[in-house]
Motif scaffolding. Structure first.
Motif, short mmCIF file in Angstrom:
data_model
loop_
_atom_site.label_atom_id
_atom_site.label_comp_id
_atom_site.label_asym_id
_atom_site.label_seq_id
_atom_site.Cartn_x
_atom_site.Cartn_y
_atom_site.Cartn_z
N GLU A 152 -2.78 0.42 -8.69
CA GLU A 152 -4.35 0.88 -9.26
C GLU A 152 -4.12 1.80 -7.79
OE1 GLU A 152 -9.27 -0.56 -9.20
OE2 GLU A 152 -6.78 -3.01 -8.70
N ALA A 153 -4.93 3.37 -8.64
CA ALA A 153 -5.52 3.95 -7.35
C ALA A 153 -6.79 3.76 -7.25
CB ALA A 153 -5.59 5.59 -8.48
N VAL A 154 -6.50 4.30 -5.34
CA VAL A 154 -7.78 3.57 -5.05
C VAL A 154 -8.70 5.02 -3.80
CG1 VAL A 154 -7.97 1.13 -5.53
CG2 VAL A 154 -6.69 2.00 -3.18
N GLY A 155 -9.54 5.16 -3.42
CA GLY A 155 -10.18 5.15 -1.57
C GLY A 155 -10.50 6.67 -2.51
N ASN A 156 -10.44 7.56 -1.95
CA ASN A 156 -10.94 8.55 -2.44
C ASN A 156 -10.65 9.52 -3.61
OD1 ASN A 156 -11.90 11.18 -0.61
ND2 ASN A 156 -10.85 12.94 -1.15
N ILE A 157 -10.21 8.89 -4.22
CA ILE A 157 -10.13 9.50 -5.98
C ILE A 157 -10.91 8.13 -6.52
CG2 ILE A 157 -8.93 7.13 -6.50
CD1 ILE A 157 -6.89 9.11 -8.25
N GLY A 158 -11.95 7.25 -6.50
CA GLY A 158 -13.32 7.39 -6.79
C GLY A 158 -13.58 5.63 -6.79
N THR A 159 -12.43 4.72 -6.25
CA THR A 159 -12.82 3.51 -6.28
C THR A 159 -12.41 3.07 -5.04
OG1 THR A 159 -11.70 3.35 -8.56
CG2 THR A 159 -11.73 1.32 -6.96
N THR A 209 -1.53 11.07 -6.39
CA THR A 209 -2.20 9.75 -6.46
C THR A 209 -2.01 9.21 -8.16
OG1 THR A 209 -3.54 9.61 -4.16
CG2 THR A 209 -4.41 7.95 -5.96
N SER A 210 -2.75 9.84 -8.81
CA SER A 210 -3.00 8.83 -10.66
C SER A 210 -1.25 9.06 -11.01
CB SER A 210 -3.57 10.39 -10.38
OG SER A 210 -4.44 10.39 -10.74
N LEU A 211 -0.30 10.21 -10.39
CA LEU A 211 0.44 10.58 -10.65
C LEU A 211 1.71 9.50 -10.24
CD1 LEU A 211 2.80 11.28 -12.70
CD2 LEU A 211 3.40 12.92 -11.45
N ALA A 269 -3.22 4.53 -2.46
CA ALA A 269 -4.59 5.17 -1.89
C ALA A 269 -4.73 6.78 -1.56
CB ALA A 269 -5.10 4.50 -0.57
N GLU A 270 -5.56 7.60 -1.87
CA GLU A 270 -5.67 8.55 -2.01
C GLU A 270 -6.60 8.09 -0.49
OE1 GLU A 270 -8.26 12.56 -3.22
OE2 GLU A 270 -7.57 11.73 -4.75
N LEU A 271 -6.53 8.90 0.27
CA LEU A 271 -6.96 9.37 1.59
C LEU A 271 -6.98 10.15 2.86
CD1 LEU A 271 -4.90 5.94 3.32
CD2 LEU A 271 -7.17 6.39 2.09
N SER A 272 -8.53 10.80 2.19
CA SER A 272 -9.12 12.00 3.15
C SER A 272 -8.96 12.54 4.28
CB SER A 272 -10.67 12.38 2.73
OG SER A 272 -11.53 11.18 3.95
N TRP A 301 0.70 -0.79 -0.21
CA TRP A 301 0.15 -0.11 0.04
C TRP A 301 0.58 1.29 -0.07
CZ3 TRP A 301 -5.43 1.01 1.30
CH2 TRP A 301 -6.32 -0.64 1.33
N VAL A 302 0.10 2.52 -1.16
CA VAL A 302 0.91 3.97 -0.53
C VAL A 302 0.26 4.86 -0.49
CG1 VAL A 302 2.48 5.37 -2.24
CG2 VAL A 302 2.09 3.66 -2.83
N ALA A 303 -0.05 5.13 0.44
CA ALA A 303 -0.94 6.68 1.25
C ALA A 303 -0.22 7.76 0.80
CB ALA A 303 -1.19 5.67 2.83
N ILE A 304 -1.33 8.15 0.03
CA ILE A 304 -1.23 9.79 -0.58
C ILE A 304 -2.37 10.83 0.64
CG2 ILE A 304 -0.99 11.42 -2.37
CD1 ILE A 304 0.13 9.13 -3.33
N THR A 305 -1.87 12.09 1.49
CA THR A 305 -2.93 12.81 1.92
C THR A 305 -2.51 13.98 2.15
OG1 THR A 305 -4.62 13.09 4.00
CG2 THR A 305 -2.25 12.43 4.55
N GLY A 306 -3.47 15.15 2.47
CA GLY A 306 -3.22 16.42 2.28
C GLY A 306 -4.08 17.23 1.59
N THR A 307 -4.34 18.48 2.15
CA THR A 307 -5.55 19.05 2.01
C THR A 307 -5.47 19.28 0.63
OG1 THR A 307 -5.22 20.86 3.91
CG2 THR A 307 -6.67 21.47 2.47
#
Length: 477
Positions: free
Chosen positions: A143-150, A128-130, A167-170, A115-121
């Motif tokens: 695969e991009a997952v989380g707050n990004i849509g999936t 995440t996409s890049l 994972a884009e995480l809010s 897992w990779v976790a990416i957060t920030g305002t």
């Protein structure tokens, strides 16, 4: 090592009937009758029977609708991210459960490797996409997952062997994590946002910091040092003995790990090994904030074994994502840019740095988060030729722009006064912007607000903007 897929989950409840809740309920229902005994979904006060609830019930999920009173006894509750932890709904569930977690936490427990976790305002989605794109350039399944849509639970069943979840995480999602342990965690920035949910900046920043809670000595924390809250996180991570890659677009951090600009060149240093990548002009994504996003994604990819050559190729080929400084067309010499994802003031201020001062007709407005507007007003007056303020927040934003009009903040565009226009909704605001724009200008939808006064989400708002541009082009205006 985290929990394995063999753990018994027992009786499980899910809170919320949005996509996250639906995905979690479906995933859990697929584990009945083996590892899960029962699944109950509590939809919330506004929920009602419909096609989705009937489909869930056909899969074995019991749906309790029209209420936020949770009843029964559950080994685990999975809460959707829009439900504040101090809400009556969440507290009611907690009183009936052994544990309440968020959906990403559930997905990590089910599939805890890579897992990779990416957060920030701001910047989460682009980074995440890049990062996902850079891993793909090297042939690593990602695969991009989380707050990004999936939702991650939607992706777990089909996850390939050796595949990465980026994972884009809010802050909402991170607030309900406990065991989540990514291999790399990224914090891009922390500026005021979602205070109606977290109530204080301290609570908001603490939720973001949870991305690093379980990192160990072999993992990597990528943390911006360009704002105070992030610098404090970097220092605390270093105090725990973690490897910290200090991220900056305003200086060259010391230490064995850093990601920064040297002039206009992107440079990443990991464990003392420095790699010069490409120049900012070679990126298809514009602005200093996107240089920061590119540095963070590059640090992730290099840490996970992608070669510098593959990173450079990926950086050069990556295109803007939908709704984030997305080119929407040029009509009569005027460029139209869809930045609907800019739902807070800091995102707008960063977006404006990508355009020549005095060339922007800016569309601002939407659901009013009641954030302070002083910094936004200064940036808009300094860089925009006109601003069209619309929606619920429109009158307050327009008043703030006018109140800041003392001339001192307009120096970047040679002192030309800002024209402020009011409109009721986005469609009327767009028409006003078209009238105001001149050849060579940019009409920029970068609203600084969420969309919920007029739209179901920011994507719907962005799609309307693009449709209006297409209609304009068809008319040949």
């Amino acid at each position: 090592m985290g929990p394995t897929t063999q753990s018994h989950l027992g009786d499980v409840a899910v809170l919320g009937l949005g996509r996250t809740g639906e995905s979690a309920a479906r995933y859990l229902a697929s584990l009945v009758p083996g590892r899960v005994r029962s699944v109950t979904l509590f939809g919330g006060a506004a929920s009602a029977e419909g096609e989705r609830t009937r489909a869930l019930e056909a899969e074995g999920v019991r749906c309790v609708l029209g209420t936020e009173e949770v009843s029964g006894s559950y080994d685990l509750v999975v809460a959707s991210p829009g439900i504040p932890v101090d809400s009556a709904f969440f507290r009611s569930a907690a009183a009936c459960a052994g544990e309440v977690v968020g959906e990403p936490e559930l997905a990590w427990r089910e599939s805890p490797e890579r897992w990779v976790a990416i957060t920030g305002t701001n910047g989460k989605t682009t980074t995440t996409s890049l990062a996902t794109h850079l891993l793909g350039e090297a042939g690593l399944p990602a695969e991009a997952v989380g707050n990004i849509g999936t939702p991650p639970t939607e992706a777990v069943p089909a996850r390939p062997e050796g595949g990465w979840f980026v994972a884009e995480l809010s802050s909402f999602q991170l607030a309900t994590t406990r065991l989540l342990h990514p291999r790399v965690a990224v914090l891009l920035n922390v500026t005021p946002d979602h205070l109606e949910w977290h109530h204080t900046m301290e609570a908001y920043a603490a939720a973001k910091e949870r991305a690093f809670a379980n990192l160990g000595a072999g993992d990597l924390a990528v943390v911006s040092v360009d704002d105070g809250p992030c610098r404090a996180v970097a220092e605390r991570c270093e105090g725990r003995g973690l490897r910290v890659c200090r991220l900056s677009v305003h200086g060259e951090p010391d230490g064995p790990c850093a990601a920064f600009l040297r002039g206009d060149e992107l440079v990443v240093r990991l464990d003392g090994v420095e790699r010069a990548l490409c120049r900012t002009a070679e990126l298809r994504i514009v602005g200093l904030h996107n240089a920061e996003n590119a540095l963070a994604a590059s640090a992730v990819a290099l840490e996970l074994g992608v070669s510098a050559e593959d990173v450079v190729r990926g950086l050069r080929s990556f295109s803007p994502i939908e709704h984030r400084l997305e080119p929407a067309g040029t009509v009569a010499g005027v460029s139209y840019v869809n930045d609907s994802k800019a739902t807070n003031t800091d995102a707008v201020e960063k977006a404006l740095t990508g355009f020549a001062p005095g060339s922007v007709v800016l569309l601002l407005g939407g659901h009013d988060k009641m954030t302070d507007l002083a910094s936004l007003a200064a940036a808009v007056r300094g860089r925009c030729r006109a601003a069209v303020c619309y929606g619920e927040a429109g009158p307050r934003i327009a008043a703030a722009l006018e109140a800041a009009g003392d001339g001192e903040k307009d120096a970047e565009k040679d002192g030309a006064p800002l024209e402020v226009v009011r409109a009721p909704h986005l469609r009327e605001a767009f028409s006003a912007a078209v009238r105001l724009a001149r050849p060579g200008d940019v009409v920029l939808l970068s609203p600084a607000c969420s969309s919920f006064d007029e739209f179901s989400n920011m994507a719907e708002r962005g799609r309307l903007f693009k449709a209006l541009v297409a209609e304009l082009a068809e008319r040949g205006a």
